[in-house]
Design a protein around this motif. Structure first.
Motif, PDB file in Angstrom:
ATOM      1  N   LEU A  34       0.834  -1.207   0.000  1.00 41.66           N
ATOM      2  CA  LEU A  34       0.000   0.000   0.000  1.00 41.66           C
ATOM      3  C   LEU A  34       0.868   1.257   0.000  1.00 41.66           C
ATOM      4  CD1 LEU A  34      -2.831  -1.134   2.379  1.00 41.66           C
ATOM      5  CD2 LEU A  34      -3.141  -0.279   0.054  1.00 41.66           C
TER       6      LEU A  34
ATOM      7  N   ALA B 251       3.258   1.688  -1.763  1.00 43.65           N
ATOM      8  CA  ALA B 251       3.545   1.959  -3.176  1.00 43.65           C
ATOM      9  C   ALA B 251       2.279   2.203  -3.975  1.00 43.65           C
ATOM     10  CB  ALA B 251       4.327   0.798  -3.778  1.00 43.65           C
ATOM     11  N   PHE B 252       1.186   2.553  -3.305  1.00 42.97           N
ATOM     12  CA  PHE B 252      -0.061   2.853  -4.031  1.00 42.97           C
ATOM     13  C   PHE B 252       0.099   4.122  -4.864  1.00 42.97           C
ATOM     14  CE2 PHE B 252      -4.399   4.400  -4.572  1.00 42.97           C
ATOM     15  CZ  PHE B 252      -5.060   3.249  -4.945  1.00 42.97           C
ATOM     16  N   ALA B 253       0.914   5.050  -4.381  1.00 42.45           N
ATOM     17  CA  ALA B 253       1.152   6.293  -5.125  1.00 42.45           C
ATOM     18  C   ALA B 253       1.702   5.977  -6.511  1.00 42.45           C
ATOM     19  CB  ALA B 253       2.131   7.176  -4.361  1.00 42.45           C
TER      20      ALA B 253
END
Ligand code: ADP
Ligand code: MG
Lengths: 238, 290
Positions: free
Chosen positions: A100, A102-104
Motif C-alpha cells: 500500500l 507503493a499505491f502512489a
C-alpha cells in the motif's frame, strides 16, 4: 526541498502554530525538539494535508504548493508522513502494508527495488511479511510504518516521535536506519522528545515552544547549547 | 429428502452470503448503512424478469448488462444522495446516522416506483426449470446454475479484494481512513467505488435469486434484514464470516422448512442470530474492538 513559510494553524480559537518557517533539504536529517503540546504534530500534519493551515501559509515541495493539495495528492509530490502512533493497517499483513505504501503512482515503477531496499534496511521484516501487522512488537510496527512510507519513494520523510514506547536498543537501531535513509538522498524531518539520541544523528535542529520556533542551529551547536541541555538533555545547572 | 433440503439450503445460503458481502463492503469501506440495499436486490430481480419475459434475454446473459448498470446506478446514488452527507459529517458516527435516514427514504422511493410498475403480486419466470439428479436429490437446474454463479462471482469478488491493488486499498480504507490518505489513496473515490461495487453485488444476488424464487415488490426489506443479520453474525467487514453465516442461515432455514414448518424459518433465523450474539457478540469471525 521542503520549504515551510509563515505556517499558522489553529484549532478553533486555540493557536497551535504561529508563523513558523522551516526548511528540510534532501540528504539531511533535521530534528524538531519541543515539549508536549508545543505544536510538533500539528506542523507535520499540516505538511501532509491532514489539517488545513491559515491563509498566507506556504509549504513548497519541489515547486508544488502543498497547501493547495489534498493529503493523497501530497504523497504524489514526494512527501511521506509516519504519523504519531504509527498509523499502520493492523488488520492487514506486513506485505500488504508495504504494498500500500507503493499505491502512489510515483512509486509503482520502482516498487520491487523499494521493497528490496526496505528489507535491506529492516531485515527482521523479511520473515514477517505474511503476518498481520498488529501482531508485531512496537519496534517492528515502527519498521513497518517507516517501510511503508519509504515505499512511496519520498524525497522528504516526516516522522512523528518514532521512538515513543521503544526500548533504548530499539531506538538506537531505528535511528541507525534513519541515518542510512539519509544516505539515499532522502530528507528527514524528525520530531522527537528524545533529544540526546536524535541530536546525535541529526544535521540541524529547531526548537519549538508554544507554537513558535525559538531557536535553530546545527545539531552539534544545539548539543552544547546550555538552554537545550537544560530543557531537553537533563543536564541543567543543578 | 435430506439431501434435497441440504442442497436447497446451501443454494439459499450462498445467495445470502453473496448479498451480505456487498452490504459489508458498503458499510465497512464507505461507512454507509444502506437500508435500501434489499430494494436494489429486488430491482435487479425485476429487471431480470423483464429481460427474460419481454426482451428475450436470459438472466445469465442479462448479468453482463445488469452488473455494469447497477455499478453505475449505485455510483450515481452515492454521488448525488450520499456525497453531501459525507461532506458535512464531522465523524463516522454522524455519517452512519445520516446515511440510515437518507437510505430509509430511498427505500420508500424505490419500493414506490416498483409498486406503481409491477403492483403487489408475486412474480417468477421459467428458466432452466428441468430437473437434475445430484447425490440422489432431484434439483431444478436453475438452482444449480445459480449456486455455481454465486460461487464464481463470490470468489472473484474475494480475489479482487485480497489480490488486487484497488481491493487492498479498499480494505485499508476500512481499517483506517486517515492512514489510507497518507498512502495516496483518494478516500472519497474509494468510498464511492466500494459503494458501487457493493451495489453490483446486490444486483447479482437479485438476478440469481429470481431464477429460482418467486419475488414481489415488497421483499426488499427481507433481503436487507437477512443481509444485516449475516453481516453481524459473521463479524462486520469479514468476508469469510459472511460466507459461513450465510450458509448456516440458508441451511437452517431450509431444514426447518422441510422437516418442521415453513412458517418457522424467520423465527429460526432470529434464534440463531441471537444465539451467536449471546455467545460471541462480535460475530463468528469478528474480533472484539473498542
Ligand atoms: N484535534 C485537536 N483539537 C484541538 N486542539 C488540538 C488538536 N490537536 C492538537 N491540539 C492542541 O494544539 C496544540 C499542539 O498540539 P500538537 O501539535 O499535537 O503538539 P505536540 O505534537 O508538540 O505535542 C496543543 O495545545 C494541543 O492541545
Ligand atoms: Mg505530537
Amino acid at each position: 526541498m521542503l520549504d515551510i513559510k509563515n505556517l499558522s494553524v489553529s484549532y478553533g480559537k486555540h493557536a497551535a502554530l504561529r508563523e513558523v518557517d522551516l526548511t528540510v533539504d534532501r540528504g539531511e536529517i533535521v530534528v524538531m525538539l519541543g515539549a508536549n503540546g508545543a505544536g510538533k504534530s500539528s506542523l507535520l500534519k499540516a505538511c501532509a494535508g491532514l489539517i488545513t493551515p491559515h491563509d498566507g501559509t506556504h509549504i513548497d515541495l519541489s515547486g508544488n504548493e502543498l497547501t493547495a493539495l489534498s493529503a493523497h495528492k501530497i504523497v504524489e509530490t514526494g512527501l511521506a508522513l509516519v504519523p504519531e502512533g504509527r498509523g499502520i493497517f493492523g488488520e492487514l499483513t506486513v506485505r500488504e502494508n508495504l504494498a500500500l505504501g507503493a499505491f502512489a503512482k510515483r512509486a509503482r515503477a520502482a516498487e520491487k527495488q523499494n521493497l528490496d531496499r526496505v528489507i535491506d534496511l529492516f531485515p527482521k521484516l523479511a520473515e514477517r511479511l505474511d503476518q498481520a501487522a498488529r501482531t508485531m512488537s512496537g519496534g517492528e510496527q515502527q519498521m513497518v510504518a517507516i517501510g511503508r512510507a519509504l515505499m512511496s519513494n519520498p524525497d522528504i520523510l516526516l516522522l512523528d516521535e518514532p521512538s515513543l514506547g521503544l526500548s533504548p536498543i530499539m531506538t538506537g537501531e531505528l535511528f541507525k536506519a534513519l541515518a542510512a535513509i539519509r544516505k539515499t538522498g532522502v530528507g528527514v524531518l524528525l520530531v522527537e522528545q528524545n533529544a540526546h539520541q536524535s541530536l546525535a544523528i541529526s544535521d540541524r535542529g529547531y526548537l519549538i515552544e508554544n507554537g513558535a520556533i525559538t531557536g535553530q542551529d546545527t545539531a552539534k551547536a544545539l548539543q552544547s547549547d546550555p538552554a537545550v541541555q537544560k530543557a531537553f538533555l537533563g543536564l541543567g545547572a543543578a | 429428502m435430506f439431501s434435497y433440503a441440504l442442497f436447497s439450503g446451501i443454494t439459499l445460503g450462498g445467495m445470502y452470503a453473496l448479498v451480505a458481502m456487498g452490504l459489508t463492503l458498503q458499510y465497512g469501506v464507505s461507512r454507509i448503512m444502506n437500508l435500501a440495499y434489499g430494494e436494489l436486490v429486488i430491482v435487479a430481480s425485476f429487471v431480470a424478469f423483464v429481460f427474460m419475459t419481454s426482451v428475450g434475454i436470459n438472466p445469465l446473459v442479462g448479468l453482463l448488462i445488469i452488473i455494469p448498470a447497477s455499478f453505475v446506478l449505485n455510483w450515481v446514488i452515492y454521488r448525488i444522495l450520499l456525497t453531501p452527507l459525507v461532506a458535512r459529517a464531522k465523524n463516522r458516527g454522524m455519517l452512519e446516522v445520516d446515511s440510515i435516514l437518507a437510505t430509509f427514504g430511498l427505500l420508500f422511493i424505490v419500493q414506490g416506483v416498483l409498486l406503481v410498475w409491477f403492483g403487489g403480486n408475486y412474480y417468477s419466470y421459467d428458466f432452466l426449470n428441468n430437473a437434475v439428479d445430484i447425490f440422489g436429490a432431484t434439483i431444478a437446474a436453475n438452482r444449480l446454475v445459480a449456486l455455481g454463479f454465486a460461487v464464481v462471482i463470490g470468489l472473484g469478488f474475494y480475489l479482487i479484494l485480497t489480490r488486487t491493488r484497488m481491493g487492498t486499498a479498499l480494505r485499508a480504507v476500512a481499517v483506517d481512513p486517515t492512514s489510507a490518505r497518507l498512502v495516496a489513496i483518494d478516500v472519497n473515490f474509494a468510498s464511492c467505488f466500494a459503494f458501487a461495487l457493493g451495489g453490483a453485488m446486490a444486483a447479482v444476488g437479485g438476478v440469481l435469486v429470481s431464477m429460482f424464487l418467486t419475488f414481489s415488490t415488497s421483499m426488499g426489506v427481507v433481503f436487507t434484514m437477512k443481509a444485516l443479520i449475516v453481516v453481524i453474525m459473521g463479524g462486520v467487514g469479514n468476508m469469510l464470516g459472511a460466507l459461513i453465516a450465510g450458509l448456516i442461515l440458508g441451511v437452517a432455514e431450509s431444514l426447518v422448512a422441510t422437516y418442521i414448518d415453513p412458517g418457522l424459518t424467520i423465527a429460526v433465523t432470529y434464534v440463531i442470530f441471537l444465539l451467536v450474539l449471546l455467545i460471541k457478540p462480535s460475530g463468528l469471525f469478528g474480533r472484539a474492538t473498542s
